[in-house]
Design a protein around this motif. Structure first.
Motif, PDB file in Angstrom:
ATOM      1  N   ASP A 285       1.169   6.538  -6.902  1.00  0.00           N
ATOM      2  CA  ASP A 285       0.038   7.445  -7.156  1.00  0.00           C
ATOM      3  C   ASP A 285       0.506   8.902  -7.109  1.00  0.00           C
ATOM      4  OD1 ASP A 285      -2.348   6.174  -7.810  1.00  0.00           O
ATOM      5  OD2 ASP A 285      -2.810   5.685  -5.722  1.00  0.00           O
TER       6      ASP A 285
ATOM      7  N   GLU B  95       0.831  -1.211   0.000  1.00  0.00           N
ATOM      8  CA  GLU B  95       0.000   0.000   0.000  1.00  0.00           C
ATOM      9  C   GLU B  95       0.866   1.262   0.000  1.00  0.00           C
ATOM     10  OE1 GLU B  95      -3.194   0.168  -0.619  1.00  0.00           O
ATOM     11  OE2 GLU B  95      -3.296  -2.010  -0.672  1.00  0.00           O
TER      12      GLU B  95
ATOM     13  N   SER C  32       0.806   4.030  -2.912  1.00  0.00           N
ATOM     14  CA  SER C  32       0.624   5.445  -2.575  1.00  0.00           C
ATOM     15  C   SER C  32       1.739   6.302  -3.178  1.00  0.00           C
ATOM     16  CB  SER C  32       0.597   5.597  -1.055  1.00  0.00           C
ATOM     17  OG  SER C  32       0.539   6.937  -0.701  1.00  0.00           O
TER      18      SER C  32
END
Length: 157
Positions: free
Chosen positions: A67, A60, A64
């Motif tokens: 992103d 994750e 992130s």
């Protein structure tokens, strides 16, 4: 606010594909690993469950980060670039003044650097030294050993 980075169409596609793979494939694998570990009993003493949860957290975090990187990504418009100077996407042939060795590098964004393929980052010491130079200029590059001087022999796209 995210940092703006410039990419070629190929580099931007690679970044998007990696993010898509992490979200669609790796995220499902991590959830499956947690579910399998949970089925093995007491969670307080289940090292496999803890490892799976930690792996999910790392995944994750990577998603992130990608992103954020993608939100600041911009496509380079080659048609608007000055072809007489060394800029991002320029292919620069240079000669080391110390040993006479010639080399050719393509200046690229950080995420696309690959020394084996002759692609160096514009933020590397040599990349910074070459930016804005024209054919005939001398690029002085600061390295741990001192300063290396390169003659700019040719610039192309």
């Amino acid at each position: 606010m995210s940092k703006v980075s410039y990419y070629t169409a190929e580099g931007l596609k690679k970044l998007r594909d990696e993010l898509s793979h992490l979200k669609d494939v790796e995220r499902a694998k991590a959830s499956q690993a947690i579910a399998e570990a949970r089925d093995k009993g007491d969670l307080s003493e289940n090292a496999e469950y803890d490892a799976a949860k930690e792996a999910q957290g790392m995944l994750e975090m990577k998603i992130s980060k990608l992103d954020a990187q993608l939100s600041g990504a911009r496509l380079i418009d080659e048609s608007q670039m000055d072809v007489t100077k060394a800029l991002v996407l320029s292919k620069v042939r240079l000669k080391n003044q110390n040993n006479g060795m010639e080399m050719t590098y393509t200046l690229v964004a950080d995420g696309e650097a690959d020394l084996a393929a002759g692609k160096i980052s514009v933020n590397s010491p040599i990349g910074k030294g070459l930016l804005g130079k024209s054919v005939g200029d001398i690029a002085e590059v600061q390295v741990p050993n001192g300063v290396i001087k390169f003659d700019i022999l040719e610039i192309s796209r």
